[in-house]
Scaffold this active site. Structure first.
Site, PDB file in Angstrom:
ATOM      1  N   ASN A   1      -8.338   8.683   5.979  1.00 45.98           N
ATOM      2  CA  ASN A   1      -7.331   8.145   5.064  1.00 45.98           C
ATOM      3  C   ASN A   1      -5.946   8.162   5.703  1.00 45.98           C
ATOM      4  O   ASN A   1      -5.562   9.157   6.316  1.00 45.98           O
ATOM      5  CB  ASN A   1      -7.326   8.931   3.750  1.00 45.98           C
ATOM      6  CG  ASN A   1      -8.670   8.843   3.055  1.00 45.98           C
ATOM      7  OD1 ASN A   1      -9.515   8.019   3.407  1.00 45.98           O
ATOM      8  ND2 ASN A   1      -8.883   9.714   2.089  1.00 45.98           N
TER       9      ASN A   1
ATOM     10  N   ASP B   1      -3.316   7.674   3.817  1.00 41.42           N
ATOM     11  CA  ASP B   1      -2.367   8.107   2.776  1.00 41.42           C
ATOM     12  C   ASP B   1      -1.977   9.568   3.031  1.00 41.42           C
ATOM     13  O   ASP B   1      -2.559  10.227   3.890  1.00 41.42           O
ATOM     14  CB  ASP B   1      -2.983   7.928   1.379  1.00 41.42           C
ATOM     15  CG  ASP B   1      -4.203   8.812   1.127  1.00 41.42           C
ATOM     16  OD1 ASP B   1      -5.238   8.314   0.653  1.00 41.42           O
ATOM     17  OD2 ASP B   1      -4.116  10.034   1.419  1.00 41.42           O
TER      18      ASP B   1
ATOM     19  N   ARG C   1       0.846  -1.203   0.000  1.00 43.34           N
ATOM     20  CA  ARG C   1       0.000   0.000   0.000  1.00 43.34           C
ATOM     21  C   ARG C   1       0.877   1.247   0.000  1.00 43.34           C
ATOM     22  O   ARG C   1       0.582   2.222  -0.700  1.00 43.34           O
ATOM     23  CB  ARG C   1      -0.943  -0.016   1.201  1.00 43.34           C
ATOM     24  CG  ARG C   1      -2.042  -1.061   1.087  1.00 43.34           C
ATOM     25  CD  ARG C   1      -2.937  -1.073   2.308  1.00 43.34           C
ATOM     26  NE  ARG C   1      -3.624   0.200   2.512  1.00 43.34           N
ATOM     27  CZ  ARG C   1      -4.268   0.496   3.659  1.00 43.34           C
ATOM     28  NH1 ARG C   1      -4.275  -0.378   4.674  1.00 43.34           N
ATOM     29  NH2 ARG C   1      -4.881   1.658   3.800  1.00 43.34           N
TER      30      ARG C   1
ATOM     31  N   CYS D   1      13.760  -0.707  22.197  1.00 44.93           N
ATOM     32  CA  CYS D   1      13.425  -1.854  23.060  1.00 44.93           C
ATOM     33  C   CYS D   1      13.416  -3.180  22.299  1.00 44.93           C
ATOM     34  O   CYS D   1      13.036  -4.213  22.867  1.00 44.93           O
ATOM     35  CB  CYS D   1      12.067  -1.610  23.719  1.00 44.93           C
ATOM     36  SG  CYS D   1      10.678  -1.819  22.584  1.00 44.93           S
TER      37      CYS D   1
ATOM     38  N   HIS E   1      -7.248   7.979  11.654  1.00 40.68           N
ATOM     39  CA  HIS E   1      -6.879   6.551  11.615  1.00 40.68           C
ATOM     40  C   HIS E   1      -5.377   6.371  11.436  1.00 40.68           C
ATOM     41  O   HIS E   1      -4.903   5.286  11.090  1.00 40.68           O
ATOM     42  CB  HIS E   1      -7.643   5.825  10.498  1.00 40.68           C
ATOM     43  CG  HIS E   1      -9.103   5.695  10.791  1.00 40.68           C
ATOM     44  ND1 HIS E   1     -10.023   5.367   9.821  1.00 40.68           N
ATOM     45  CD2 HIS E   1      -9.809   5.840  11.927  1.00 40.68           C
ATOM     46  CE1 HIS E   1     -11.229   5.328  10.363  1.00 40.68           C
ATOM     47  NE2 HIS E   1     -11.130   5.614  11.634  1.00 40.68           N
TER      48      HIS E   1
HETATM   49  P1  OAD Z   1     -15.188   2.860   2.280  1.00 38.96           P
HETATM   50  O1  OAD Z   1     -14.547   1.994   1.280  1.00 38.96           O
HETATM   51  O2  OAD Z   1     -16.009   2.228   3.345  1.00 38.96           O
HETATM   52  O3  OAD Z   1     -16.176   3.895   1.530  1.00 38.96           O
HETATM   53  C1  OAD Z   1     -15.775   4.577   0.391  1.00 38.96           C
HETATM   54  C2  OAD Z   1     -16.943   5.482  -0.015  1.00 38.96           C
HETATM   55  O4  OAD Z   1     -16.481   6.336  -1.032  1.00 38.96           O
HETATM   56  C3  OAD Z   1     -18.183   4.743  -0.554  1.00 38.96           C
HETATM   57  O5  OAD Z   1     -19.333   5.300   0.062  1.00 38.96           O
HETATM   58  C4  OAD Z   1     -18.172   5.072  -2.041  1.00 38.96           C
HETATM   59  O6  OAD Z   1     -19.482   5.198  -2.562  1.00 38.96           O
HETATM   60  C5  OAD Z   1     -17.463   6.420  -2.047  1.00 38.96           C
HETATM   61  N1  OAD Z   1     -16.734   6.721  -3.282  1.00 38.96           N
HETATM   62  C6  OAD Z   1     -16.134   5.856  -4.122  1.00 38.96           C
HETATM   63  N2  OAD Z   1     -15.533   6.545  -5.147  1.00 38.96           N
HETATM   64  C7  OAD Z   1     -15.769   7.868  -4.906  1.00 38.96           C
HETATM   65  C8  OAD Z   1     -15.431   9.080  -5.588  1.00 38.96           C
HETATM   66  N3  OAD Z   1     -14.708   9.065  -6.701  1.00 38.96           N
HETATM   67  N4  OAD Z   1     -15.840  10.251  -5.055  1.00 38.96           N
HETATM   68  C9  OAD Z   1     -16.583  10.280  -3.906  1.00 38.96           C
HETATM   69  N5  OAD Z   1     -16.936   9.167  -3.205  1.00 38.96           N
HETATM   70  C10 OAD Z   1     -16.542   7.978  -3.713  1.00 38.96           C
HETATM   71  O7  OAD Z   1     -14.066   3.799   2.893  1.00 38.96           O
HETATM   72  P2  OAD Z   1     -14.122   4.678   4.230  1.00 38.96           P
HETATM   73  O8  OAD Z   1     -15.489   5.212   4.472  1.00 38.96           O
HETATM   74  O9  OAD Z   1     -13.037   5.651   4.163  1.00 38.96           O
HETATM   75  O10 OAD Z   1     -10.453   2.117   8.678  1.00 38.96           O
HETATM   76  O11 OAD Z   1     -13.782   3.573   5.340  1.00 38.96           O
HETATM   77  C11 OAD Z   1     -13.647   4.005   6.647  1.00 38.96           C
HETATM   78  C12 OAD Z   1     -12.584   3.200   7.336  1.00 38.96           C
HETATM   79  O12 OAD Z   1     -12.908   1.799   7.226  1.00 38.96           O
HETATM   80  C13 OAD Z   1     -11.189   3.308   6.779  1.00 38.96           C
HETATM   81  O13 OAD Z   1     -10.498   4.411   7.254  1.00 38.96           O
HETATM   82  C14 OAD Z   1     -10.568   2.008   7.268  1.00 38.96           C
HETATM   83  C15 OAD Z   1     -11.708   1.094   6.860  1.00 38.96           C
HETATM   84  O14 OAD Z   1     -11.686  -0.119   7.507  1.00 38.96           O
HETATM   85  C16 OAD Z   1      -9.630   1.325   9.354  1.00 38.96           C
HETATM   86  O15 OAD Z   1      -8.974   0.459   8.823  1.00 38.96           O
HETATM   87  C17 OAD Z   1      -9.596   1.573  10.820  1.00 38.96           C
END
Ligand code: OAD
Length: 252
Positions: free
Chosen positions: A87, A89, A55, A156, A106
């Site tokens: 994110n 990144d 990644r 450590c 995160h």
């Molecule tokens: P998800 O993969 O759950 O959600 C991504 C969202 O982005 C979805 O609702 C898509 O519809 C939307 N999407 C996709 N392409 C897009 C675009 N071009 N423009 C706008 N929206 C778009 O990712 P997160 O919500 O970030 O945490 O997930 C939350 C957390 O769950 C992450 O930080 C990670 C994951 O497990 C941990 O690992 C603790």
């Protein structure tokens, strides 16, 4: 203008970084229990490191997109601004978002921290092709990166792990406190929630608390999410198209 922006993986999707739950999302093909939990790391640290190194490589090769740049522009023009991103990144930072206006709730994938003590460091540099002779400790670290050796803490000797939040772990207290401090200073005129499934309750909680005094709550996401019913405006377009337009409207 007081603004809170909350982002998720969808904002980096147009930079070629996979989301988690979208089509081809990480969690569609990979089991988070095998890769993103402390138990998984204890069971198979090589497998976990291999995934995070892949990644890291993909993110190093990616560029911020128009959504990242629009959010950075909004940060420069708002009187009071905070970005809370899920994110790990560095694309928001590379688009010019200063640390003091951003919370990576995160964690940061380029941070490597000790799994036992509080030692941590930033491992961003590209592993060089030439051997590391001259560069000493820095070079040795890149060699480890290159050779998939499990990094150990110089203080450590415990295993080092990626500086991200895993399932079942607490949010970093100091970062969560920064969000609370921003929210305690009053409501926002505009709250933008972009590219997230709003899976975690604190994302919805922060968005609703920030917009509770009549502020706009704008969701930017091609798909419906649990937050949609609270939004005052729904923008069902990709972030790299929607956010430049939205920001230009807000700051004109
Ligand atoms: P998800 O993969 O759950 O959600 C991504 C969202 O982005 C979805 O609702 C898509 O519809 C939307 N999407 C996709 N392409 C897009 C675009 N071009 N423009 C706008 N929206 C778009 O990712 P997160 O919500 O970030 O945490 O997930 C939350 C957390 O769950 C992450 O930080 C990670 C994951 O497990 C941990 O690992 C603790």
């Amino acid at each position: 203008m007081r603004v809170l922006v909350l982002t998720g993986a969808g904002v980096s999707a147009e930079s070629g970084i996979s989301t988690f739950r979208g089509r081809d999302g990480y969690w569609r093909n990979l089991d988070p229990a095998k890769l993103a939990t402390p138990e998984a790391f204890a069971r198979d640290p090589e497998l976990v490191w291999q995934w995070y190194r892949e990644r890291r490589e993909r993110i190093r090769a990616a560029q911020p997109n128009a959504a990242h740049h629009a959010i950075a522009k909004l940060a420069r023009n708002a009187d009071d601004f905070l970005l809370v991103t899920q994110n790990v990144d560095d694309l928001h930072a590379r688009a010019g978002l200063p640390n003091e206006k951003m919370v990576q709730i995160h964690g940061d994938i380029f941070v490597t921290r000790c799994s036992r003590c509080n030692f941590s460091r930033l491992d961003y540099e590209h592993p060089p092709s030439q051997s590391y002779g001259a560069a000493g400790e820095q070079g040795q670290r890149q060699e480890q990166e290159q050779e998939n050796v499990l990094p150990r803490c110089p203080k450590c000797d415990a295993l080092m792990r990626p500086g991200v939040v895993w399932f079942g772990e607490q949010l970093p207290w100091s970062e969560a406190q920064r969000v609370e401090n921003f929210l305690s200073c009053g409501g926002c005129d505009v709250v933008i929630v972009a590219g997230t499934t709003a899976t975690f309750g604190y994302i919805i909680d922060w968005a609703l608390r920030a917009s509770r005094r009549g502020g706009e709550l704008i969701e930017v996401n091609p798909e419906e999410t649990p937050l949609s019913r609270f939004a005052t405006r729904l923008v069902r377009d990709p972030a790299a198209i929607a956010l430049p337009r939205l920001v230009d409207q807000m700051i004109k």
